[in-house]
Motif scaffolding. Structure first.
Motif: not given
Length: 140
Positions: A68-76
């Motif tokens: 939840e801290k390192t997820i690529f923002p574009d995946i969201l």
């Protein structure tokens, strides 16, 4: 919940599918989704896949393990895979939700027992709802 591609005024509650809690998906899918299945909407599109995609596909690469801290923002955000490229969303710990943008009222719960096949050229996004570790494998 924001509705994508819908000009309707009526707000609908999302349908949450979680086979690890309620049993096999055919037992938890609400009636309107069953009707779509009976009409053949999902005939060639399995959603959950235990361990792999078709043996005809070759693994290209994968993302690093994200949380939840390192997820690529574009995946969201809404995005899609290019033509001919498939993804397999694997959750190593915790749970995440997954949405096909064409049908945003249906939310799929993805966990370590239920990886999710991501089809080419279909807009989708991941929704975090707590701590989780995940990665996406890519195939063609």
């Amino acid at each position: 919940m924001k509705k994508f591609g819908c000009a309707c005024d009526e707000e609908k509650e999302p349908t949450i599918l979680d086979p690890s809690i309620d049993g096999p998906s055919e037992e938890i899918i609400e009636e309107h989704i069953r009707e779509k299945i009976e009409e053949g909407l999902f005939d060639d599109n399995p959603i959950y896949d235990k361990n792999h995609l078709s043996d005809n596909l070759k693994k290209l690469n994968e993302t690093p393990v994200m949380n939840e801290k390192t997820i690529f923002p574009d995946i969201l955000k809404a995005h899609k895979l290019p033509e001919g490229k498939f993804g397999l969303l694997r959750v190593l710990s915790g749970k995440v939700n997954f949405v096909w943008e064409e049908n945003p009222e249906v939310i799929y719960t993805v966990d370590s027992d239920h990886p999710l096949v991501i089809f080419p050229e279909k807009h989708h996004r991941v929704i975090l709802n707590g701590p989780a570790e995940l990665k996406v494998e890519f195939y063609e």
